[in-house]
Design a protein around this motif. Sequence first.
Motif, short mmCIF file in Angstrom:
data_model
loop_
_atom_site.label_atom_id
_atom_site.label_comp_id
_atom_site.label_asym_id
_atom_site.label_seq_id
_atom_site.Cartn_x
_atom_site.Cartn_y
_atom_site.Cartn_z
N GLU A 43 0.83 -1.20 0.00
CA GLU A 43 0.00 0.00 0.00
C GLU A 43 0.87 1.25 0.00
OE1 GLU A 43 -3.28 0.01 -0.17
OE2 GLU A 43 -3.42 -2.19 -0.11
N PRO A 44 0.61 2.22 -0.90
CA PRO A 44 1.38 3.47 -0.87
C PRO A 44 1.18 4.23 0.45
CG PRO A 44 0.14 3.26 -2.92
CD PRO A 44 -0.35 2.19 -2.00
N VAL A 45 -0.07 4.30 0.89
CA VAL A 45 -0.42 4.88 2.18
C VAL A 45 -1.52 4.01 2.77
CG1 VAL A 45 0.20 7.23 1.48
CG2 VAL A 45 -2.17 6.44 1.23
N PRO B 163 13.58 1.81 4.64
CA PRO B 163 13.57 0.90 3.49
C PRO B 163 12.43 -0.11 3.52
CG PRO B 163 15.03 0.04 5.16
CD PRO B 163 14.44 1.30 5.74
N TYR B 164 11.42 0.15 4.33
CA TYR B 164 10.36 -0.85 4.51
C TYR B 164 9.32 -0.82 3.39
CZ TYR B 164 12.44 -0.72 9.14
OH TYR B 164 13.33 -0.74 10.18
N ARG B 165 9.16 0.32 2.74
CA ARG B 165 8.10 0.41 1.73
C ARG B 165 8.55 -0.21 0.41
NH1 ARG B 165 8.41 6.96 1.19
NH2 ARG B 165 10.22 7.12 -0.19
N LYS B 166 7.59 -0.82 -0.25
CA LYS B 166 7.82 -1.36 -1.59
C LYS B 166 7.33 -0.40 -2.67
CE LYS B 166 7.56 -6.33 -0.55
NZ LYS B 166 6.85 -7.60 -0.88
N VAL B 167 6.40 0.47 -2.30
CA VAL B 167 5.78 1.39 -3.25
C VAL B 167 6.02 2.82 -2.80
CG1 VAL B 167 3.62 2.07 -4.36
CG2 VAL B 167 3.97 -0.32 -3.72
N ILE B 168 6.54 3.65 -3.70
CA ILE B 168 6.73 5.07 -3.38
C ILE B 168 5.40 5.80 -3.61
CG2 ILE B 168 7.94 7.20 -3.97
CD1 ILE B 168 10.29 5.50 -4.88
N ALA C 49 -17.19 20.31 -10.84
CA ALA C 49 -17.18 19.34 -11.94
C ALA C 49 -15.97 19.59 -12.84
CB ALA C 49 -18.46 19.46 -12.76
N GLY C 50 -15.46 18.48 -13.43
CA GLY C 50 -14.38 18.65 -14.39
C GLY C 50 -13.10 17.93 -14.02
N TYR C 51 -13.20 16.86 -13.26
CA TYR C 51 -12.00 16.07 -12.94
C TYR C 51 -12.29 14.61 -13.23
CZ TYR C 51 -14.43 15.02 -8.52
OH TYR C 51 -15.34 14.62 -7.57
N ARG C 52 -11.21 13.81 -13.28
CA ARG C 52 -11.36 12.39 -13.56
C ARG C 52 -10.26 11.64 -12.82
NH1 ARG C 52 -7.21 15.31 -15.71
NH2 ARG C 52 -6.17 14.34 -17.48
N GLN C 53 -10.40 10.32 -12.77
CA GLN C 53 -9.37 9.49 -12.13
C GLN C 53 -8.31 9.14 -13.17
OE1 GLN C 53 -10.14 5.33 -10.69
NE2 GLN C 53 -9.84 6.27 -8.68
N VAL C 54 -7.05 9.35 -12.82
CA VAL C 54 -5.96 9.08 -13.76
C VAL C 54 -5.03 8.03 -13.19
CG1 VAL C 54 -6.08 11.44 -14.67
CG2 VAL C 54 -4.46 10.91 -12.86
N GLU C 55 -4.34 7.32 -14.09
CA GLU C 55 -3.34 6.34 -13.71
C GLU C 55 -2.03 7.07 -13.45
OE1 GLU C 55 -3.61 3.10 -13.31
OE2 GLU C 55 -5.68 2.80 -14.00
N LEU C 56 -1.40 6.74 -12.34
CA LEU C 56 -0.15 7.38 -11.97
C LEU C 56 1.05 6.44 -12.08
CD1 LEU C 56 -1.50 9.15 -8.76
CD2 LEU C 56 -1.18 10.19 -11.02
N GLY C 57 0.78 5.18 -12.41
CA GLY C 57 1.85 4.19 -12.47
C GLY C 57 1.91 3.39 -11.19
N GLY C 58 2.37 2.15 -11.32
CA GLY C 58 2.50 1.30 -10.15
C GLY C 58 1.18 0.96 -9.50
N GLY C 59 0.10 0.99 -10.27
CA GLY C 59 -1.22 0.68 -9.71
C GLY C 59 -1.85 1.80 -8.91
#
Length: 212
Positions: free
Chosen positions: A13-15, A57-62, A126-136
Amino acid sequence: MKFAELLEIVEDEPVFETGLLVAGRPLEPGLSAQLSRWCASGRLLRLRRGLFALAPPYRKVIPHPFLVANRLVPGSFVSGLSALAFANAIPEFVPEVTSCGPGRPCVRETPLGRFSFRYLRAGLRAGYRQVELGGGQRAFVAFPEKAFLDLVHLQPGGDDPAWIDELRLNPEALKPDRMEAMAAAAASPKLMRAAAHVRRLANDAALTYAAL
């Protein structure tokens, strides 16, 4: 809970929020104090009350800053200069992530960066959408046209052509038709004046390109 158990639950999990640690299991006494100790020892990063990220160094996802912004203030979306830079609509790198939404204006300083939040009334959200940021990872981000109009709305004198010119907008990253439709839907003369100036910039750029 031991730290190894926490890693098994949140390592991808990123957060994460405290609720993820107790989902489907009894609430452990002293969990809040244990999380605080792990923050103090540098194993966890506290982003706000109840929201954390694993420290290196514990996180796998930045964690992507846009995802962090969404999670800091649920219901918000990344906009303004941050969303314009993301869409390559302005040339500058923007270190602070700006978001808009229904919540009170605030600035949050976190171990993962600085995040500012601006209030928009319901008719302007109104006027936003969900975008892919990489790494899921995904986040809610304004369309570049919406990001520009939010910036204009929140900036005193934001419809001044000279101020708009200083942004050095990339006309190829903006759709004047969409921007004008958004400005008209907001019924804001200020936004419509700004959108009209962007239309002129796009037309001038097209004429310059045609002359080459």
